[in-house]
Structure formats: C-alpha cells, structure tokens
Design a protein around this motif. Structure first.
Motif, PDB file in Angstrom:
ATOM      1  N   UNK A  12       2.437  -3.204   1.251  1.00 28.00           N
ATOM      2  CA  UNK A  12       3.193  -3.799   2.109  1.00 28.00           C
ATOM      3  C   UNK A  12       4.149  -4.675   1.482  1.00 28.00           C
ATOM      4  N   UNK A  14       6.367  -7.276   2.714  1.00 26.43           N
ATOM      5  CA  UNK A  14       6.529  -8.541   3.158  1.00 26.43           C
ATOM      6  C   UNK A  14       5.218  -9.420   2.646  1.00 26.43           C
ATOM      7  N   UNK A  16       3.927 -12.536   3.116  1.00 23.57           N
ATOM      8  CA  UNK A  16       3.243 -13.212   3.881  1.00 23.57           C
ATOM      9  C   UNK A  16       2.459 -12.415   4.622  1.00 23.57           C
ATOM     10  N   UNK A  17       2.945 -11.317   5.249  1.00 23.18           N
ATOM     11  CA  UNK A  17       2.074 -10.276   6.026  1.00 23.18           C
ATOM     12  C   UNK A  17       1.019  -9.584   5.205  1.00 23.18           C
ATOM     13  N   UNK A  20      -1.823 -12.123   4.486  1.00 25.73           N
ATOM     14  CA  UNK A  20      -2.580 -12.431   5.804  1.00 25.73           C
ATOM     15  C   UNK A  20      -3.333 -11.086   6.122  1.00 25.73           C
ATOM     16  N   UNK A  21      -2.959  -9.880   6.045  1.00 24.78           N
ATOM     17  CA  UNK A  21      -3.661  -8.866   6.261  1.00 24.78           C
ATOM     18  C   UNK A  21      -4.793  -8.499   5.368  1.00 24.78           C
ATOM     19  N   UNK A  59       8.469   0.915   6.105  1.00 24.77           N
ATOM     20  CA  UNK A  59       9.749   0.453   5.842  1.00 24.77           C
ATOM     21  C   UNK A  59       9.602  -0.572   4.469  1.00 24.77           C
ATOM     22  N   UNK A  60       9.977   0.092   3.245  1.00 22.28           N
ATOM     23  CA  UNK A  60       9.933  -1.016   2.224  1.00 22.28           C
ATOM     24  C   UNK A  60      11.000  -0.662   1.183  1.00 22.28           C
ATOM     25  N   UNK A  61      11.314  -1.569   0.253  1.00 22.48           N
ATOM     26  CA  UNK A  61      12.392  -1.369  -0.433  1.00 22.48           C
ATOM     27  C   UNK A  61      11.742  -0.417  -1.765  1.00 22.48           C
ATOM     28  N   UNK A  64       9.716   3.937  -0.114  1.00 21.24           N
ATOM     29  CA  UNK A  64       9.239   3.608   1.151  1.00 21.24           C
ATOM     30  C   UNK A  64       7.898   4.441   1.677  1.00 21.24           C
ATOM     31  N   UNK A  88       6.768  -1.200  12.233  1.00 23.80           N
ATOM     32  CA  UNK A  88       7.579  -2.168  13.353  1.00 23.80           C
ATOM     33  C   UNK A  88       8.253  -1.449  14.235  1.00 23.80           C
ATOM     34  N   UNK A 107       3.220  -2.447  14.525  1.00 23.12           N
ATOM     35  CA  UNK A 107       3.235  -4.118  14.325  1.00 23.12           C
ATOM     36  C   UNK A 107       3.941  -4.659  15.607  1.00 23.12           C
TER      37      UNK A 107
ATOM     38  N   UNK B 548       2.319 -11.530  11.094  1.00 23.93           N
ATOM     39  CA  UNK B 548       1.719 -12.220  10.111  1.00 23.93           C
ATOM     40  C   UNK B 548       1.159 -13.503  11.063  1.00 23.93           C
ATOM     41  N   UNK B 714      14.701  -0.129   4.497  1.00 19.35           N
ATOM     42  CA  UNK B 714      13.777  -0.606   3.708  1.00 19.35           C
ATOM     43  C   UNK B 714      13.829  -2.035   2.961  1.00 19.35           C
TER      44      UNK B 714
END
Lengths: 135, 759
Positions: A12, A14, A16-17, A20-21, A59-61, A64, A88, A107, B548, B714
């Motif tokens: 992932x 992000x 923070x996410x 947390x996860x 979705x990731x840089x 992906x 998401x 999400x 989050x 992305x």
C-alpha cells in the motif's frame, strides 16, 4: 523464522493507511510485512519465504497492483500465493477474473470482512509478537 | 415541380378544332387578290379566283403569263429595278402598284410581297383614297402613342393605353387586351370601346376559343385582319403550288382566309369585322390585342403596320416592365431571405430562427400561415390547419413524389383531405428538407372564393350533331358566372423561387449545424468524461484517508486495542495520525470547493496591503516538514527578506503548498530548491525538483483541470492542484510558467505583481 502460514505482505503506498492496517492486522495475531509499491513487493518476495496472503492496493506509483499481479502470475515461485486486492475505486469483474484475485476489498475497508479474509487464507499466529519486531 | 390548378370546365374541348389546319386553307378573303409567281422571270403560277373582279382579268388570262404582261413592260421594268431581287420585303411593303384596266387608265393597289413555298406571293388590296398629308398625320399619331406607352408606369396602365391608342388609330368599336392564362384560357384585362357597347372587361374565355394552331400562328405573325366576316372565300387556282405540289402555305399572307369555325364564332358574338395583334413576352405568346367592329371595317395597310409596330413595342415593354417588377420583388425576397438565414444562424434552434420573425417567414411566400416540421416537432405561425391535419399533409408530401419544391393553388384537387381545412390551406407551397425524416417547411393560403365571369358557359364549348362531334362554337356569349371553389390565389414564380432558394439556404445551415453539433457532442462527451473522471478521482482520494481514519477508530473503539492500557505515546501517535487524515480530507474538500468557486467565478480574494511572501513560504515549508521527512528530500531554500505585496496570504499559502507538495510527490526524494526574490515590480517564487520531469506535451497540459502528466491514478491527488494554482496566480495578476526536462526535474516559477491585481 516464523511459519509462513502466519505472514501477510501488505502492499500500500499511503503511509498512514499502510501503518494503520498493519497495526490492526497485527492485533489479530498475524505477522505483517509492508511494501509501498509493486516493485518493492516483488523485491520482498524475492528475498523472503512465501507469505500466506498478499494484500495489494491497486493504485500505486512505480508499479501498481494490477501490473504487480501480472508479474506475480508469470513467476511460478510466487504465482500461487493467495492475493486479495484493495481498491478505492471500482474494479471490473473481468479484471478480477483475468488476474485471478482471490478477493477484492473496497475502501473504506469492511473490518469484519478483512478479518474473515485473513482467517480464510492464514493460520492465526500463535503467541503474538509485535509485528514491528518482525520486520 | 409545381402543380397549378386552374378553373376547370367541362372535359369537352375543341380537339377537332385543334386538328383543323387553319394556316393552309387554300383560299383568301375576297377584299384583295393574290398572285403567286415563279422567280426570276415572274411567271404567274397561282392566282385567287377573284382576280377578275379586281384586276379585270380572269385566272385564265393571268396564269402562265408574266408580271410584265399584267403591268405593261415599262411599269414592270421600273418595278423590278426598284423592289425585286431582295431577300426581304419588310422595308418596302406596301408597294403602290398601278394595274392597267379595261378602258384605259389604271387602278391603284397596295401591294404586299412575301415568299412562300419557293414562290413570290403578291397580295393586292385596292388603295384607299389618301389625303396628301396622311403620312405626317400618321407619324404624329404613332409618335404620341409611343410617348404615352413609354410614360405608362405599371403593366396595367401600359395595357390600358395600348387599348385606347389602338382604338383611336384603327377606329374599331371595341379594342380589348386579352391575356392568356397558364391553361390558355383568356381574360380581358384592358378595354376601350364605344360607349354604348357592354363592357367585356374582366370576362374569361375558355382555352378552346383560340385553339392550339391558331395560337401557334399568332406567335408567328403579328397581325390578322378580317374586314368582313360575311365574306365568301376566294380559292386559289390551281389549288396546289405547281412547284411543290403542295397547298400554298399562307401563314404570312395578309389576306389569308380564316377558319370557318372562327368566323362562326365571331358571328355568334355579333362581330362583323375583327383584327388581332399578337403580344409576345420573351418570345412566347402572352396575349392579344383583339379588335371588334359591329359592321365591316377595312384598314389600309399602313394602319395595320402601325398596329403591328405598336404590338411589337408593347411586347418589348411588357418584357421589361414585368422584369422590373419581378426584379424588385426578387430583391425584396432576397432581403427577407437574408434576414431569415441570419436568424437561423444566430438562434440555437434552426426552427426558432426560421420562425423568429413571423412577418418575414410568411412574407417570403406571401402566405397567411406557415409550419415547420423538423426533427419530429411541428411549429406553426399564422392561420394553419390543425396539427393532425398538418402531420397528415406532411406524410402525404413525403410519400407522394411531389418533389423538393411543391406549389398548388388547388390543394384539395390533389389531396382530398385538404377540403377539410380549405379555409386555412387551399393553397400550399412547400419545400422538403429531408424526405426520410419528413422534414418540411410549409406555407398556406386560404380558399379564395373567386368569381370568374365567363363569356358564355365555358362547359359547353361544343355541340354534338349526328354521330360526329360537329364543331359548333358557342352561340351564347351571355356572361356566365362561375364560382371557383377550393382555390387559393396563385403562387407567383418569384414566390416559388424564393422558397426554393430558402430550401438551399436551410439545407446549408443544417449541414453546417450537423458539423457543429458533432463537434459540440464530442466536447460534451469530453466534458462528461472529465467530470466522471473527476468524481472518480475525488472519491478515490477521499477514500484513502477515510480508510485510515476508520481503521484507527476501529482500534481505538475496542477493536483489538485497549485504550486504557495503551502507552500515552502510542495513543498520541494514533491521534496525530487520525488528525492528519482529517486535515487531508479538509484539503481535498477545499480543493473541490475551489473548483466549484472558480468555475462559477466566485473565487474571492481577501487582499491585504503588506503580505510577506517570504513569511508565507517559510510557514508552508515548516508545515510540510513531516512530509519532507517521509520522502527524505532535502530542501534548499533561499528566501529574500521584505518581498512584500498586496496579496491574499491564504491563497499564496495554497499556491506554495501545491507547488512544494508536487515537488515532494514527483521529486523522487531528490533535493528540492525553493527561491523567493523580487525586483521593483515583481515578486518571484521558484520551486524546483530533480525528479521525473515532464515531456513538452505534458508541460502544456498540466495546468488544465483533471490533467496529470503521470498515467493512471497511481499517484495520489485530484489533479486539480496546478489548475487551481494557476487560477489563483492569474487572479492575483501574475503568471506561472513551467520549465522541465524529462527525468531531470521540473521548475515552476510564479511571478506576482507587488501592487497586486489591477482592479
């Protein structure tokens, strides 16, 4: 090394996410490894025993989730690792089909469903170690 | 293309009469004599049987003799030298010819020459006694007639002058101008008559009164005269032209005997002498000047010549006067058309444009009602049939092969249901725009109960005697009134042409519109796609911090963690993380609101006089330290002191935040440079990274809404940052430029006027 059956690789971007996860999953007694994109995940898999489950954001840089899954599927060493997508946005049924995801989590995440998914694919960790110590 | 209804009368027409060969009757009227001669020796080969009465020599004394024998060698020689051997006799007719008679002396004739069937034809009429000044008198009359004709303003006035003048020159009891309709029925449209005669003005005559070959003859020669309808025809001897073996063609003969039917017709009308002069318009028979006399009436050749000349002048005048009227009318039509076309291109709806001016739309065709059926919708103006009636009519027009332009002044005659709406549309002029879609423009005219006053009952032009249809012209010429029902006024050529032109124009507009519509459609699709993308991105972006937050709350609310036993620093870390998500959500929502404000032009600026750009930028960098920590990028900032201007501090903060956070996002963790400088007029903020960079095409795109140079979704973010940034900078009177090289980095430079935006 802890039994692979207890490991989850969380991919992932992000921060923070992701943290947390990871924290939540750890509270349920699993071991969590983290990667921030598909490329990192491939690198991790290359140098670690197989985890019981991959939780992959789509979705990731850099690389992906969809491209990651394509590369995973053509690598016989890791192709069979159960993989659940997180998104998401909307994911098309035929995409799930083509990439043979074992599940898709939307999400914001449905926590009970997340737990069920984990229980389905991973044996729960015995004596919980703090995941932070395992990384 | 266009159908023109005409007053209909009985089916019976004088078709027998149409077949009768009237221009080769083989006989002449006996008030003159005819000699046909073979050139050049002038041997007489045909004569009229009445020669004895006029020339004192019977046919047997003339036939196979020469002209010299008739006139005497001396006269004949002079005559030959003066007149013969020419191609045309128009310039010399009439020739005074003195023929020696029994008992000495000579008789004077007006001789008229023409050639027919290879023979030289000479027609001789006794010359009337003439006053010595008759030529001068005549020239005077002709001149004044011409002047009057010239002065006539309208066609109607012109014809009235012609009738009066013809009467004064010829002395006929009655002179009428008779105009042919499209169906060749005639109407008396001008008249000069003896006061005690009943007027024929306004009377109509059926087409059969002047049959086809008579009309053909009238188009060939300008004038016919019957001085006495009671004449006994004088036959030609021999009957055949010995050169050709055929009957001598008397089409150009001035003495030609007319059809017995015509004679009977005149007798029935109470006419004893008649003359008619052809009126041609553009080379086609348009009408006649018809002259009647109640007693036999002779006219010397020169009077006939003048009448012929008047007929020619009048014909020419008719063409030019009608042309002038039509030109004027066409000009008016063009103006109306231009206005309609202009309205069509201005209005968003073609139909609205077409009907924008009811007056112009109806005026174009001189209609009382109009309708446009386009794209399945009907719009009407003025007095029109009901919607179902119009739709039925459109259906009929679309399927009955009426052509692109259709005009009828008798619609119920072609389309029976129209009888139900005769009061609105007995006349229809329509143009088809597209047949598959039934698109039509329609103009309507109401029924005009027209009273046609016929010279006699036109439904009874023939009588049947025995088994054969015997040609018997009407005996009764008492006025017979017929009410013409279910007809509108006739659509003029100019009106039909105007409709046709409008059709071309409308089709051109439709084609142009189709192209435009296609473009608009594509634009709209693109806008919808962009909006969908935007909503999708927005929802995607909102869901990440929401996820989050949700996970944190789940843990804090007993989902696996016991808050009571949690170490305070971990609790604090969790709350800080949660707060960060709230802030991210707030920023996202703010950005969305900014888009809304900018799009609706409500991006308000709170301008302050002494905003320090350096301070704003330093605060932004300070606030973004955590993000900087995560990316590991080093920031090199060179911020000049005292870069103070009239700006909106909060918006400046937003600009700097956007640029710096972009640099973090796309800077690949490499050093980031932030510069603030100024000169006397401009402040300058530069944010430069050494990251992935942009292609030239991307540099052009990035300031647009929802555009991100990086493919797919992305990279987190709404893709609104740079667009909003540019909007703010522009509102502050400044500008933003990008300078980038792919894989080497990107530099954004913002220039802001110190004095703020010009109000």
């Amino acid at each position: 090394m802890t039994a692979p059956g207890r490991w989850v690789l969380l991919v992932e971007d992000d921060a923070d996410l992701r943290s947390s996860l990871a924290e939540l999953i750890a509270t349920w007694g699993y071991f969590v490894a983290e990667a921030t994109n598909g490329l990192e995940a491939l690198a991790w898999l290359d140098s670690h025993p197989q985890p019981a489950l991959l939780l992959v954001d789509l979705a990731m840089p850099v690389l992906n989730g969809l491209r990651f899954r394509e590369r995973q599927l053509v690598d016989p060493r890791i192709a069979s690792i159960p993989t659940v997508a997180m998104t998401a946005g909307r994911i098309l049924a035929d995409q799930v089909e083509a990439l043979r995801f074992q599940g898709v989590l939307s999400k914001p995440l449905d926590v009970p469903l997340l737990l069920t998914t984990l229980q389905q694919h991973c044996a729960p960790a015995g004596d919980a170690l703090h995941p932070g110590e395992l990384r | 293309m266009s159908e023109r209804g005409a007053p209909r009368f009985g089916e019976a027409d004088l078709t027998n009469c149409d077949r009768e060969p009237i221009h080769v009757p083989g006989s002449i009227q006996p008030h003159g004599a005819l000699l046909a001669m073979r050139e050049p020796e002038l041997t007489i080969v045909q004569v009229s049987e009445n020669v004895g009465a006029l020339l004192d020599r019977g046919p047997e004394e003339l036939l196979f003799h020469t002209f010299d024998d008739l006139l005497g060698r001396e006269r004949a020689a002079a005559f030959r030298e003066k007149y013969l051997g020419r191609d045309s006799f128009v310039d010399v007719n009439p020739v005074a010819i003195e023929v020696p008679v029994d008992g000495g002396g000579a008789r004077t004739f007006d001789g008229v020459f023409h050639r027919s069937g290879g023979l030289l034809v000479l027609e001789l009429e006794p010359a009337p006694p003439r006053a010595s000044d008759y030529i001068e008198t005549f020239v005077q009359r002709v001149r004044s007639s011409l002047r009057e004709l010239e002065r006539a303003g309208s066609v109607a006035e012109l014809l009235q002058v012609a009738a009066l003048r013809t009467r004064s020159i010829t002395g006929f009891d009655r002179v009428m101008v008779y105009r042919f309709g499209r169906d060749w029925h005639g109407e008396v449209i001008a008249e000069a008559r003896r006061d005690d005669l009943e007027p024929f003005l306004g009377l109509h005559y059926p087409a059969s009164d002047i049959p086809r070959q008579a009309r053909e003859l009238y188009a060939r020669s300008w004038l016919r005269l019957i001085p006495d309808v009671a004449y006994a025809p004088a036959r030609l001897v021999p009957v055949e032209n010995p050169v050709t073996g055929a009957t001598l063609d008397l089409g150009f003969s001035v003495l030609r005997s007319v059809s017995p039917i015509h004679v009977e017709y005149l007798r029935n009308m109470g006419v004893a002498a008649s003359m008619s002069i052809s009126l041609l318009k553009d080379g086609a028979l348009w009408g006649l000047i018809a002259c009647h006399h109640t007693t036999p009436h002779r006219l010397p050749y020169e009077v006939r010549a003048v009448c012929e000349f008047l007929g020619q002048v009048l014909s020419w005048q008719l063409s030019t006067k009608t042309e002038a009227t039509e030109t004027r009318r066409r000009l008016e039509t063009r103006q109306i058309q231009a206005a309609l076309i202009e309205a069509m291109s201005v209005h968003t709806s073609l139909v609205e444009g077409l009907l924008a001016s009811e007056e112009a739309f109806l005026g174009l065709a001189g209609a009382t009602g109009g309708a446009v059926y386009y794209d399945g919708a009907l719009r009407t103006v003025g007095s029109v049939p009901t919607e179902p009636e119009i739709l039925g009519l459109v259906e009929w027009l679309s399927t009955s092969g009426t052509g692109d332009v259709f005009a009828s002044d008798f619609l119920p005659g072609l389309y029976r249901p129209a009888e139900a709406f005769k009061d609105e549309a007995s006349g229809l002029l329509s143009i088809a725009l597209s047949r598959q879609h039934r698109d039509h423009v329609l103009w309507f005219r109401p029924e005009i109960l027209r009273t046609v006053t016929w010279g006699g009952d036109p439904s009874k032009p023939v009588e049947v005697e025995g088994s054969e249809l015997r040609l018997t012209p009407r005996k009764s010429f008492a006025a017979w009134k017929e009410i013409v029902r279910l007809h509108s006024t006739v659509w003029e050529d100019a009106e039909i042409d105007a409709a046709r032109d409008l059709r071309s124009a409308v089709l051109a507009v439709i084609v142009r519109r189709a192209v435009e519509l296609k473009r608009l459609n594509a634009e709209l699709k693109e806008a919808v796609r962009a909006r969908d993308d935007f909503l999708s991105i927005a929802s995607h972006e909102l869901k990440t911090p929401l996820s989050t937050l949700q996970l944190q709350f789940h843990m804090l609310l007993g989902g696996g963690l016991d808050v009571a036993t949690l170490p305070p620093d971990r609790l604090r870390a969790k709350l800080e993380l949660s707060e960060r998500q709230v802030k991210r959500l707030t920023e996202l929502v703010d950005a969305l609101l900014d888009v809304t404000r900018i799009r609706s032009g409500k991006l308000d600026l709170r301008l302050e006089d002494a905003v320090d750009l350096g301070t704003v930028v330093r605060q932004v960098l300070e606030r973004m330290r955590p993000e900087q920590g995560r990316t590991g990028a080093r920031i090199e900032s060179r911020i000049a002191e005292g870069v103070i201007g009239r700006w909106d501090a909060q918006r400046l903060d937003q600009v700097a935040t956007n640029l710096v956070s972009n640099a973090f996002k796309y800077g690949a963790g490499k050093p980031i440079t932030v510069l603030v400088t100024s000169d006397a007029v401009w402040a300058r903020l530069v944010v430069r990274d050494e990251g992935i960079g942009l292609t030239p095409a991307d540099q052009a795109r990035i300031f647009h809404r929802f555009e991100r140079a990086v493919a797919e979704r992305d990279y987190a973010g709404l893709g609104l940052g740079l667009w909003i940034t540019r909007q703010i900078v522009t509102r502050l009177g400044g500008e933003i430029v990008v300078d980038s090289t792919l894989n080497q980095g990107t530099a954004f430079t913002v220039l802001l006027p110190l004095k703020g935006p010009t109000p």
